[in-house]
Scaffold this motif. Sequence first.
Motif, short mmCIF file in Angstrom:
data_model
loop_
_atom_site.label_atom_id
_atom_site.label_comp_id
_atom_site.label_asym_id
_atom_site.label_seq_id
_atom_site.Cartn_x
_atom_site.Cartn_y
_atom_site.Cartn_z
N GLY A 172 0.82 -1.21 0.00
CA GLY A 172 0.00 0.00 0.00
C GLY A 172 0.85 1.26 0.00
N LYS A 173 0.19 2.38 0.25
CA LYS A 173 0.90 3.66 0.32
C LYS A 173 1.67 3.75 1.63
CE LYS A 173 -2.97 5.69 -0.28
NZ LYS A 173 -4.05 6.65 -0.25
N ASN A 174 2.79 4.47 1.59
CA ASN A 174 3.59 4.77 2.78
C ASN A 174 4.07 3.51 3.49
OD1 ASN A 174 3.13 7.60 2.43
ND2 ASN A 174 1.11 7.30 3.33
N VAL A 175 4.66 2.60 2.74
CA VAL A 175 5.30 1.42 3.33
C VAL A 175 6.76 1.78 3.56
CG1 VAL A 175 5.96 -0.98 2.96
CG2 VAL A 175 3.68 -0.19 2.30
N ASP A 176 7.17 1.80 4.82
CA ASP A 176 8.52 2.19 5.20
C ASP A 176 9.17 1.05 5.97
OD1 ASP A 176 10.86 3.37 6.09
OD2 ASP A 176 9.88 5.01 7.17
N ILE A 177 10.11 0.38 5.31
CA ILE A 177 10.78 -0.76 5.92
C ILE A 177 12.27 -0.43 6.01
CG2 ILE A 177 11.31 -3.21 5.69
CD1 ILE A 177 8.67 -3.48 4.15
N GLN A 178 12.75 -0.31 7.25
CA GLN A 178 14.14 0.03 7.48
C GLN A 178 15.03 -1.19 7.20
OE1 GLN A 178 15.13 3.34 8.58
NE2 GLN A 178 13.08 3.47 7.69
N PRO A 179 16.07 -1.01 6.41
CA PRO A 179 16.98 -2.13 6.18
C PRO A 179 17.87 -2.36 7.42
CG PRO A 179 17.58 -0.23 4.83
CD PRO A 179 16.36 0.14 5.60
N PRO A 180 18.35 -3.58 7.63
CA PRO A 180 18.09 -4.72 6.78
C PRO A 180 16.73 -5.34 7.04
CG PRO A 180 19.51 -5.40 8.57
CD PRO A 180 19.29 -3.91 8.73
N PHE A 181 16.17 -5.89 5.98
CA PHE A 181 14.90 -6.59 6.01
C PHE A 181 15.10 -7.91 5.27
CE2 PHE A 181 10.99 -7.59 3.54
CZ PHE A 181 10.19 -7.96 4.61
#
Length: 187
Positions: A58-67
Amino acid sequence: MPSELEKMLSGELYVAADPQLVEMRVNARTLLSQYNTIPFEQTGKRQEMIGQLFGKAGKNVDIQPPFYCDYGSHIFASDNLFMNFNCVVLDCAAVKIGDNVQFGPNVQIYTATHPLIAAERIKGPELAYAITIGHNVWLGGGTIVCPKVTIGDNTTIGAGSVVTKDVPANVFAAGNPCRVIRELKTQ
């Protein structure tokens, strides 16, 4: 006869070494190795890659690395998802994530499992069961969510919890195993 992918997604025993599944995991790992090295300020590039990796982003998916994840294509994220550093999603079955969900660092989502009986387990086939995380959920750092779990809307899971059973909506739950501590007022 169903493919190993079809068996995996339907909760049946499947062979993870199946060439189609191996190819899917290799493709995901290739994308993840690129994703995890994108400079911090290139938010748009990270968002674009998550769109390629996930089944839905969806909109505004923020996944900080590492993932890290197994396939990516079985992750269905709604709007306003935040995952802090070092999250892992073993998406051998569907992982459905509602709107406005937050993951603390080191959250682990495990759809994958194995037969409990050793004689069956050593034969090799694996199992996977879907996980559903409702809207407005916060998973504290280090939370582990086990296969076949649903977490209800507006729920907070305390840091370090191991969620082995469904958790209802509008509660604070914590512990190992995770249990409801108290109900939360809704507004």
